[in-house]
Design an enzyme around this catalytic site. Sequence first.
Site, PDB file in Angstrom:
ATOM      1  N   ASP A   1      49.673  26.997  45.468  1.00  0.00           N
ATOM      2  CA  ASP A   1      50.319  28.266  46.115  1.00  0.00           C
ATOM      3  C   ASP A   1      51.714  28.214  45.605  1.00  0.00           C
ATOM      4  O   ASP A   1      52.309  27.092  45.443  1.00  0.00           O
ATOM      5  CB  ASP A   1      50.175  28.255  47.358  1.00  0.00           C
ATOM      6  CG  ASP A   1      50.571  29.525  47.950  1.00  0.00           C
ATOM      7  OD1 ASP A   1      50.507  30.390  47.438  1.00  0.00           O
ATOM      8  OD2 ASP A   1      50.905  29.472  49.256  1.00  0.00           O
TER       9      ASP A   1
ATOM     10  N   ASN B   1      41.261  37.449  46.156  1.00  0.00           N
ATOM     11  CA  ASN B   1      42.376  37.864  45.361  1.00  0.00           C
ATOM     12  C   ASN B   1      42.171  38.940  44.361  1.00  0.00           C
ATOM     13  O   ASN B   1      43.086  39.488  43.808  1.00  0.00           O
ATOM     14  CB  ASN B   1      42.369  36.481  44.517  1.00  0.00           C
ATOM     15  CG  ASN B   1      43.264  35.315  44.980  1.00  0.00           C
ATOM     16  OD1 ASN B   1      42.978  34.269  44.790  1.00  0.00           O
ATOM     17  ND2 ASN B   1      44.043  35.438  46.012  1.00  0.00           N
TER      18      ASN B   1
END
Length: 247
Positions: A27, A75
Site C-alpha cells: 500500500d 480495485n
Amino acid sequence: MSTGKSKTPSFDLRAEELPANIGIIMDGNGRWAKKRGLPRQFGHRAGAKTFRKIVKHCEARGIKIVTVYAFSTENWRRPEAEVNAIMDLLRSHLKESLLDFKNENIRTRFIGDRTPLSEDIQDLMAEAEASTADRTGMILNIAINYGGQDEIVHAAKALAAEVKEGNLSPDEITAAAISSRLYTEDQPPVDLILRPSGEYRLSNFLIWQAAYAEYVFMDVLWPDFTEEDMDKALMKYAGRNRRFGGV
Ligand code: FPP
C-alpha cells in the site's frame, strides 16, 4: 545463527523465529506518486520494483510463503487508466518473471478469480505457474482480482455443489474442509500480515487465513519500503507472544 544474507546489521533471527507465511499489502503507491507530483501509475511502477526486491529478500531470509495483494476485487472501481496501468505492470512482470526470478527457487501461484482478466494475462499466469511448478523453494502467491469474502463465497459454493452431488455430507463441512477449498488450498495459515503506508486495515485480504496472524503496520509507503524495513518487520514478529486463543 543468521538466516541468509544480512542487510540489517542486527538481524540475527533463528529459522524457527521467522514467520513461515507472510501476507503483504503493498500500500501507498498512489501517495508516493502524488508526493512527487506524478500520476498514480508511476507509484505502481515503483511499487512493482519494490515487490521484486522484497520477494527476493524474503526468499533469501528463508520465508516459506509470501502472498502479495496486487489487485483486489474492489480495485476495479479505480479510474480505467489506473486499472490498465496495473494490468500492464502485471503483464510485463509475467513476461519478464522468468528473467526476474530466473536465479531464484521461487514457485509462483495466483490467487483470486481470474475469469474477468484478459485472456493474454490468464495465459501468462498459467504459463508462470506451470514453468515454476517444480521449484522447491518459496511459494509466491500473487493475489489478483482477489477478495477474502469472494474467496469464502467461492469455497461455500464448491462445498454446496459437493453436498448436492452426494459426495460430501454436511457434517463433513469443517474448518479444514473450508480451508482446502480456498484459493490457497493446502497452504498453512498466515503468520504475519504486513501493511506499510500507515493504514491500519486488512482490506479484505486473507481474512480466513489470517485468523491468528500477527499484524505489523509500518509508516513507510510501499515504493520506499526497503529490505531493512522487511527485516524490522520480521524482528517485530519474532518479539510477539502468539497464544492462538490459549494462555
Ligand atoms: C495499493 O496502493 C496498491 C495497489 C492497489 C496495486 C499494487 C500493485 C503493484 C505494486 C504493482 C503490480 C504488481 C505486480 C505483482 C507486478 P494504493 O494505490 O492504494 O496507494 P494509496 O493508498 O497511496 O493511494
